[in-house]
Scaffold this motif. Structure first.
Motif, PDB file in Angstrom:
ATOM      1  N   ASP A 163       0.973  -1.182   0.187  1.00 30.39           N
ATOM      2  CA  ASP A 163      -0.183   0.108  -0.076  1.00 30.39           C
ATOM      3  C   ASP A 163       0.857   1.269   0.038  1.00 30.39           C
ATOM      4  O   ASP A 163       1.591   1.568   1.031  1.00 30.39           O
ATOM      5  N   ASP A 164       0.835   1.871  -0.984  1.00 25.80           N
ATOM      6  CA  ASP A 164       1.563   3.153  -1.181  1.00 25.80           C
ATOM      7  C   ASP A 164       3.247   2.991  -1.180  1.00 25.80           C
ATOM      8  O   ASP A 164       4.099   3.818  -1.055  1.00 25.80           O
TER       9      ASP A 164
ATOM     10  N   SER B 266      -6.520   4.415  -2.463  1.00 26.68           N
ATOM     11  CA  SER B 266      -6.455   3.122  -2.313  1.00 26.68           C
ATOM     12  C   SER B 266      -7.633   2.113  -2.636  1.00 26.68           C
ATOM     13  O   SER B 266      -7.693   1.384  -3.463  1.00 26.68           O
TER      14      SER B 266
ATOM     15  N   GLN C 146      -1.031   2.103  -5.484  1.00 27.92           N
ATOM     16  CA  GLN C 146      -0.729   3.110  -6.436  1.00 27.92           C
ATOM     17  C   GLN C 146       0.705   3.813  -6.354  1.00 27.92           C
ATOM     18  O   GLN C 146       1.358   3.149  -5.180  1.00 27.92           O
TER      19      GLN C 146
ATOM     20  N   LYS D  75      -0.476  10.875  -2.649  1.00 30.52           N
ATOM     21  CA  LYS D  75      -0.772  10.379  -3.840  1.00 30.52           C
ATOM     22  C   LYS D  75      -1.648  11.232  -4.706  1.00 30.52           C
ATOM     23  O   LYS D  75      -1.590  12.469  -4.747  1.00 30.52           O
TER      24      LYS D  75
END
Ligand SMILES: [Ca+2]
Length: 521
Positions: free
Chosen positions: A39-40, A82, A349, A361
């Protein structure tokens, strides 16, 4: 939907049907699929992608997938946040079609709609989803699932499965890894091919390193990105009014863990640590805290310091993810499962690591628009290959289905990447990519925008509470520092890009009229 797209969809269907016949005739077993997603996780923080961090914070295990498989250098997301990314992956459809547009103020994901795991199940696959889910509703289409509630916690997190919610002792990245290996080893139906989605919470904000990585980077000084002190000149209102800078938005206590008041640890879940975990944490952070408040930093020195602390924690979270990937790859090798298992590594992402002075983001600018994607498929993908085709998280559902020999439904909006994995990019592969972001007003105040990118250009429209167009020439300006929309030298390019953008909106059934229906009332 226009005629071109229908023809493409039909072509995709017959290609998928043909691959089923081939697989059956050859008697080859269907491949297993493991999709590992963090995540990220910025591509700038994966050493296989190079960049300024590659030698100082390498990711040797994630890099194994690139070494043995294919690195995608232009994997683009359709809506850089997300939950929406996760919904796109499940459905193969844009946010305005699958109904999940943003994280905040959003109805739960409609799990009754068509998703790829349901289609894989029907085709005889054993399916599992373990880790961060972040879609509000319970997973559907999985034989086994165990998810974190919402964003989840780093230390001693709760998990939810079909029988309820319970707390587990340990660090989230390690717990998710153990659960996945246990599922592979003991729980799954070994008579069936399988599809496992292994979704890490890390390295999401507030970047809390695990007990084994607490000291890993604490004294390391990281190189700064060239745009750390960006002043947003030559760009529009949206860049100047966002709320995601290291300088103003990043919090000294909650984000950088420089707590004056430790009761504030509760807000970020650090109060979940047990005594032993807390003691180990304080051993590392207390001296940093004392030094920070004694130094009384100001201005650019403070920004520089915050960037360093951010990187020290963020990259320590990634080190645990990298170990996790290594454990899964080692398990596959040890059991021989590696030979017929496609392993993918991606992030939901991209992310800013100080570029433009930012973290977070959301934008259609490179660092958040591009997401890392690495895929290994022994015997099929040429080891060490690098691909520059414009692929998208919109293509993942279609790719999973095609790998399993399942026909891709005509209403999915992406395309299978399987021909690309085989080294044969179709001649009519996309030459432009469509984007639409919705979460505004909301956290970080990045205005709603849609747009399209080509190999060289980006065209973007901020359409809510301002009406501004921006255009970037990535060849002349790879750091995206100058909006050339009103530059007369670009007027003919601009005209062409507008035409292509209009065509894309028709193809994907999106429009400004539709976007207006999603605006705050
Ligand atoms: Ca994310």
């Amino acid at each position: 939907m226009n005629i071109d797209f229908r023809l493409l969809a039909v072509a995709g269907l017959s290609a998928a049907a043909a691959s089923v016949v081939t697989a059956r005739e050859s008697g080859a077993p269907k491949p297993n699929i493991i999709y590992i997603m963090s995540d990220d996780h910025a591509y700038q923080a994966i050493s296989a992608y190079g960049g300024i961090l590659k030698d100082i914070a390498p990711t040797p295990n994630i890099d194994r997938i690139a070494r043995d498989g294919m690195r995608f250098d232009r994997c683009l997301v359709t809506n850089s946040i997300s939950g929406p990314c996760r919904a796109v992956i499940l459905t193969g459809k844009y946010s305005h079609v699958n109904g999940f547009l943003k994280n905040e103020g959003q109805q739960p994901f409609d799990g009754s709609q068509q998703t790829f795991p349901k289609l894989l199940q029907k085709a005889g696959y054993n399916t599992a989803m373990i880790g961060k889910w972040h879609l509000g509703s319970d997973p559907t289409g999985f034989d086994h699932w165990e998810i974190l509630p919402g964003q989840g916690n780093y230390y001693n997190p709760d998990f939810i499965h079909k029988d309820g919610r319970h707390r587990e002792e340990g660090y989230v990245t390690e717990l998710i890894t153990d659960k996945c290996i246990k599922w592979l080893n003991e729980v799954r139906d070994s008579g069936k091919p399988f599809m496992l989605m292994m979704h890490h919470k890390a390295p999401h904000r507030e970047w809390q390193p695990g007990p084994k990585e607490l000291t890993l980077y604490k004294d390391v000084n990281f190189p700064e990105p060239s745009t750390l002190f960006d002043d947003y000149s030559n760009r529009g209102t949206a860049e100047k009014t966002q709320d995601m800078t290291i300088s103003k938005t990043m919090r000294i206590e909650e984000d950088l863990k420089l707590y004056k008041d430790k009761s504030k640890m509760k807000a970020t879940g650090l109060n979940r640590m047990d005594q032993q975990q807390m003691a180990a944490w304080n051993d590392v952070y207390d001296p940093i805290i004392r030094q920070f408040y004694a130094s009384d930093l100001k201005g650019n020195d403070l920004i520089r310091y915050k960037y360093q602390r951010y990187m020290q924690d963020y990259l320590a979270c990634i080190a645990a993810v990298d170990k996790s990937v290594g454990e899964v790859l080692d398990y596959l090798k040890k059991t021989g499962l590696d030979k017929n298992t496609v392993v993918m590594y991606a992030s939901d992402q991209g992310f800013y690591l100080g570029e433009h002075g930012w973290f977070d983001k959301r934008w259609m600018f490179e660092q958040s628009y591009r997401t890392p994607l690495l895929i290994q498929w022994p015997g099929v993908i040429e080891p060490g290959s690098v691909n520059n085709d414009m692929v998208s998280n919109l293509d993942l559902a279609e790719t999973f289905l095609d790998l399993a020999g399942v026909a891709v439904p005509a209403d999915m909006q992406g395309r299978s990447m399987v021909p690309i994995l085989k080294g044969k990019t179709p001649g009519n592969w996309r030459k432009e990519h469509y984007y639409h972001y919705y979460e505004y007003p909301g956290s970080h105040m990045v205005k709603r925008h849609y747009g399209m990118s080509t190999e060289r250009y980006k065209l973007m429209h901020y359409y809510y509470d301002i009406d501004e167009w921006e255009m970037y020439d990535l060849k002349a300006d790879p750091d995206e520092m100058k909006n050339v929309y009103n530059d007369p030298e670009y007027s003919s390019v601009k005209k062409k890009l507008h035409k292509r953008l209009n065509k894309l909106m028709v193809q994907f059934d999106d429009s400004e009229e539709l976007a207006k229906t999603f605006l705050p009332k």
